[in-house]
Write a protein that holds these residues in place. Sequence first.
Motif, short mmCIF file in Angstrom:
data_model
loop_
_atom_site.label_atom_id
_atom_site.label_comp_id
_atom_site.label_asym_id
_atom_site.label_seq_id
_atom_site.Cartn_x
_atom_site.Cartn_y
_atom_site.Cartn_z
N ALA A 158 35.89 42.03 41.53
CA ALA A 158 36.67 40.83 41.23
C ALA A 158 36.08 40.09 40.03
O ALA A 158 36.82 39.56 39.19
N ARG A 187 37.10 41.84 36.88
CA ARG A 187 38.50 41.56 36.54
C ARG A 187 38.65 40.14 35.98
O ARG A 187 39.45 39.90 35.09
N LEU A 205 41.10 34.35 42.77
CA LEU A 205 40.04 35.28 43.19
C LEU A 205 40.30 35.83 44.59
O LEU A 205 40.03 37.01 44.87
N VAL A 223 42.79 38.56 44.25
CA VAL A 223 42.20 39.75 43.65
C VAL A 223 41.34 40.49 44.68
O VAL A 223 41.45 41.71 44.83
N VAL A 224 40.48 39.75 45.38
CA VAL A 224 39.63 40.40 46.39
C VAL A 224 40.50 41.00 47.48
O VAL A 224 40.22 42.11 47.98
#
Length: 289
Positions: A38, A41, A57, A60-61
């Motif tokens: 993450a 990214r 975040l 994304v995670v």
Amino acid sequence: MDSQDLSAAFEEHRARLVAVAVRALGSRADAEDAVQEAWLRLERHAHDDIDNLGGWLTRVVGRICIDVLRSRASRAESALEEWTSDPVVTEDVDGPEDAAVAAESVGLAMLVVLESLRPEERLAFVLHDVFAVPFSEIGQIVGRSTDAAKMLASRARQKVQDQPLPTEERRQRREVVDAFLAAARDGDFDALLKVLDPDVAWYRHTAHGHTVRMGANELLAAVRRGDPGRVEARRVSVNGRPGILAWAAASGRPIALMSCTVADGRLVQIDSIVDAARLARMDLPPRHL
């Protein structure tokens, strides 16, 4: 945002992101890898306009976790089989440290139930019921509508609720575990039957994977095959719940670690690690108090 400010902002969210990933994946090593990915990214999107960094975040995670879970499923793997995150084992005493372990750890029994969920169900349940992520965001992560995300979490919640959970106070659970230990030492099979649920589930985690045995008779047969004189065992705390740690009497090496789930005054589930090499490298309480 420059790299230093970006790193500082990310670190503010790291602990929560790791907690999300640990609960979703059941492995701290996998969770740390997910959070590191993450970060990479985020670096690639450093110049993007991100209004809510925490939410970004988390999404994304979450997507990284769902990819990991789907990959496991496609390879027929299990976090229980690889299980890089060892349980926390301490003396079974009342104290703030023990309470923290119980609150923060994914217990052995819960890990078994999470492994039975489909990846989308598992992530939807963890994100919503543990971290209060809105279903609209969960839907984006798992690639479903908001209503479908609600249904995923609902199905997962039902499966989790079907899992037998402790229903007695800690003192009463300790008494049941102690009664089981005493009956096993004495070879008192009538006393063992009194503390074992007829449908008790026994999960054994070995160096080669894990096995499941069902029913009190299976557990009694194992006790009959053993030699109490060659084993020393006492109660410990395993991820914040009463358990048992056993050593070989002659050599003093640990040979089994058990986490015990008690409901209605009986043992309903036992999760045991019997991998000698793994036990040898774990941080375990001493043989004698």
